[in-house]
Write a protein that holds these residues in place. Structure first.
Motif, mmCIF file in Angstrom:
data_model
loop_
_atom_site.group_PDB
_atom_site.id
_atom_site.type_symbol
_atom_site.label_atom_id
_atom_site.label_comp_id
_atom_site.label_asym_id
_atom_site.label_seq_id
_atom_site.Cartn_x
_atom_site.Cartn_y
_atom_site.Cartn_z
ATOM 1 N N ARG A 99 16.599 26.185 48.598
ATOM 2 C CA ARG A 99 16.481 26.212 47.140
ATOM 3 C C ARG A 99 17.763 26.750 46.524
ATOM 4 O O ARG A 99 18.470 27.504 47.171
ATOM 5 C CB ARG A 99 15.291 27.102 46.730
ATOM 6 C CG ARG A 99 13.977 26.477 47.029
ATOM 7 C CD ARG A 99 12.856 27.429 46.705
ATOM 8 N NE ARG A 99 11.559 26.809 46.958
ATOM 9 C CZ ARG A 99 10.428 27.472 47.088
ATOM 10 N NH1 ARG A 99 10.415 28.768 46.973
ATOM 11 N NH2 ARG A 99 9.305 26.834 47.313
ATOM 12 N N HIS A 135 9.770 22.221 38.966
ATOM 13 C CA HIS A 135 9.384 23.511 38.367
ATOM 14 C C HIS A 135 9.233 24.611 39.395
ATOM 15 O O HIS A 135 9.189 24.479 40.544
ATOM 16 C CB HIS A 135 8.118 23.398 37.513
ATOM 17 C CG HIS A 135 6.844 23.217 38.287
ATOM 18 N ND1 HIS A 135 6.398 21.980 38.649
ATOM 19 C CD2 HIS A 135 5.931 24.087 38.749
ATOM 20 C CE1 HIS A 135 5.250 22.098 39.295
ATOM 21 N NE2 HIS A 135 4.958 23.371 39.380
ATOM 22 N N THR A 145 4.908 27.767 47.404
ATOM 23 C CA THR A 145 4.792 28.615 48.590
ATOM 24 C C THR A 145 4.798 27.748 49.838
ATOM 25 O O THR A 145 4.674 26.518 49.758
ATOM 26 C CB THR A 145 3.488 29.424 48.554
ATOM 27 O OG1 THR A 145 2.391 28.511 48.612
ATOM 28 C CG2 THR A 145 3.395 30.287 47.308
ATOM 29 N N ASN A 201 11.024 24.193 43.632
ATOM 30 C CA ASN A 201 11.732 25.461 43.461
ATOM 31 C C ASN A 201 10.818 26.676 43.417
ATOM 32 O O ASN A 201 11.299 27.807 43.454
ATOM 33 C CB ASN A 201 12.597 25.407 42.197
ATOM 34 C CG ASN A 201 13.764 24.458 42.366
ATOM 35 O OD1 ASN A 201 14.395 24.420 43.411
ATOM 36 N ND2 ASN A 201 14.041 23.680 41.342
ATOM 37 N N THR A 202 9.490 26.463 43.345
ATOM 38 C CA THR A 202 8.574 27.607 43.222
ATOM 39 C C THR A 202 7.416 27.594 44.220
ATOM 40 O O THR A 202 6.717 28.592 44.345
ATOM 41 C CB THR A 202 7.965 27.645 41.809
ATOM 42 O OG1 THR A 202 7.280 26.404 41.569
ATOM 43 C CG2 THR A 202 9.031 27.858 40.751
#
Length: 132
Positions: free
Chosen positions: A103, A132, A81, A78-79
């Protein structure tokens, strides 16, 4: 004085010349100009010069003093790059973009359920990613 015939320099040839010794992390050597001066009989041609720089690879698994392996930090679905996702095994640019555009995720298994990655890629990355 007879010299053997020289091979012609192809335009695609690349002359690799290390940077001068003043650059940290680079071994000292002759520059292209110094090589021409040392060998005036050599024919010169337009060449592309790329500096050679010391590159330090970072392993994905680090061995500790005790000999036990320590795994790399997990990549957050979810975070992460695009570059972080591309570093995962079997993940190509289009898959990384699909992961980002789909997402948020509530489970890692959604990658396979939504068919965002192949079964082979999912097996390779499922233990390397989290939410996370």
């Amino acid at each position: 004085m007879n010299h053997p015939p020289q091979q012609p320099v192809r335009p695609s040839s690349v002359l690799r010349v290390p940077l001068p010794a003043q650059t940290p992390g680079v071994a000292p050597s002759l520059t292209a100009e110094a090589m021409r001066q040392a060998s005036p009989g050599l024919q010169t041609a337009a060449v592309q010069v790329r500096p050679q720089v010391a590159v330090q690879a970072v392993p994905t698994t680090v061995a500790t003093v005790t000999g036990k392996a320590q795994s790399a930090p997990l990549v957050g679905l979810n975070t992460a790059t695009l570059l972080e996702l591309r570093r995962l095994p079997h993940i190509v640019k289009s898959q990384a973009r699909a992961i980002i555009s789909s997402r948020p995720y509530s489970s890692v298994a959604e990658l396979a359920e939504r068919k965002l990655v192949s079964a082979r890629a999912y097996k390779a990355i499922r233990t390397r990613v989290d939410l996370h």
